[in-house]
Design an enzyme around this catalytic site. Structure first.
Site, PDB file in Angstrom:
ATOM      1  N   SER A   1     -45.050 -16.591  37.562  1.00 59.17           N
ATOM      2  CA  SER A   1     -44.737 -17.973  37.954  1.00 59.17           C
ATOM      3  C   SER A   1     -45.705 -18.614  38.941  1.00 59.17           C
ATOM      4  CB  SER A   1     -43.317 -18.052  38.506  1.00 59.17           C
ATOM      5  OG  SER A   1     -43.135 -17.129  39.552  1.00 59.17           O
TER       6      SER A   1
ATOM      7  N   ASP B   9     -37.075 -20.005  49.436  1.00 64.01           N
ATOM      8  CA  ASP B   9     -37.623 -19.438  48.214  1.00 64.01           C
ATOM      9  C   ASP B   9     -38.574 -18.345  48.684  1.00 64.01           C
ATOM     10  OD1 ASP B   9     -39.373 -18.854  46.092  1.00 64.01           O
ATOM     11  OD2 ASP B   9     -39.293 -20.884  45.292  1.00 64.01           O
TER      12      ASP B   9
ATOM     13  N   HIS C  24     -42.215 -18.337  45.804  1.00 62.74           N
ATOM     14  CA  HIS C  24     -43.188 -19.296  45.273  1.00 62.74           C
ATOM     15  C   HIS C  24     -43.984 -20.053  46.328  1.00 62.74           C
ATOM     16  CE1 HIS C  24     -40.301 -18.936  41.786  1.00 62.74           C
ATOM     17  NE2 HIS C  24     -41.451 -18.483  41.337  1.00 62.74           N
TER      18      HIS C  24
END
Ligand SMILES: *[C@@H]1O[C@H](CO)[C@@H](O)[C@H](O)[C@H]1NC(C)=O
Ligand SMILES: *[C@@H]1O[C@H](CO)[C@@H](O)[C@H](O)[C@H]1NC(C)=O
Length: 256
Positions: free
Chosen positions: A32, A231, A234
């Protein structure tokens, strides 16, 4: 003298076809953080495109239908369908490479990353591996040269001790396989050492990335780049801009 002229003439678009004829192709793969989640919150991308990631007629991307189009954020739209995509490192990479080396000509980005994938999902013969090859061959169809693979992956291998210890071997196998299948045994690979602590064994994975010890494989260390609030995984948009520049500088240092 030529360099001066090239830089000077870059102001006028008519010289480009003359100065720069061959497309420089880059394959972007991994999970990702390569696909890009910068600016995505609650399943929606905020649409913010930093200046460093702006589109440019000389930067193309191979879209999901294997057609070249002008590249713009999110670069992995339609390709990483695991989750909504946002800003990744690809556009800032391409803009800086062009700025530093205008004679690279047109840049063709081939996004191939997919969120949440461990290294086994990229093994030779797997769906993602085959898709990467298909996309790379399609990219070469109307000429050009693959200049490098940009690779950012490994978070998904950091949660389990045995898998983390197997990572280096699997990574090397992947790099050697992909180079062989692209018939480019010395193809430069610029990889990223993990920035975010998802699993307890991420230092084992980082160690493998920082010391892969293959010719023409270099590593930029993302440790310390900003991770999104709430998070653990990311990078933020501005961290992705920074990472793209680091990848560009590393690529330009190994040259070729
Ligand atoms: C990799 O991911 C796949 C699918 O998510 C899973 O089935 C598999 O067990 C994982 N393998 C390793 C070695 O991590
Ligand atoms: C992060 O979580 C805190 C506490 O739940 C919340 O107040 C804040 O708005 C969240 N930030 C973002 C960017 O979602």
């Amino acid at each position: 003298m030529f360099m001066f002229l090239a830089a000077f003439q870059l102001q006028s678009s008519e010289c480009l076809a003359f100065a720069c004829s061959e497309k420089s192709i880059f394959i972007l793969a991994g999970q990702s953080n390569m696909a890009g989640r910068g600016g995505v919150a609650k399943g929606t991308w905020d649409g913010c495109v930093p200046r460093e990631c702006r589109p440019d007629p000389r930067i193309l991307r191979l879209n999901a239908n294997l057609v070249w189009e002008e590249a713009r954020e999110p670069l992995h739209a339609g390709i990483d369908t695991s989750n909504p995509c946002g800003v990744g490192p690809g556009m800032s990479f391409a803009n800086l490479v062009l700025e530093r080396d205008p004679c690279l000509g047109v840049i063709g980005l081939v996004p191939c990353a997919f969120g949440g994938t461990n290294i086994t999902r990229w093994k030779r013969g797997s769906e993602l591996y085959n898709r990467l090859l298909t996309r790379a061959y399609a990219a070469l169809q109307d000429g050009g040269k693959i200049r490098a693979i940009l690779w950012y992956q490994g978070e998904s291998d950091s949660t389990d001790e045995t898998r983390a210890k197997m990572y280096k071997m699997r990574l090397i196998e992947f790099f050697l396989d992909i180079r062989r299948d692209l018939a480019s045994p010395a193809l430069p690979i610029v990889q990223v050492a993990l920035a975010s602590d998802v699993g307890p064994y991420f230092e084992v994975v980082r160690e493998a990335q920082l010391r892969t010890e293959l010719p023409n494989v270099v590593c930029v260390d993302a440790m310390g780049l900003e991770v999104k609030e709430n998070d653990t995984l990311h990078l933020t948009t501005s961290a992705q801009v920074q990472l793209g520049k680091m990848l560009a500088n590393a690529f330009l240092r190994i040259g070729i």
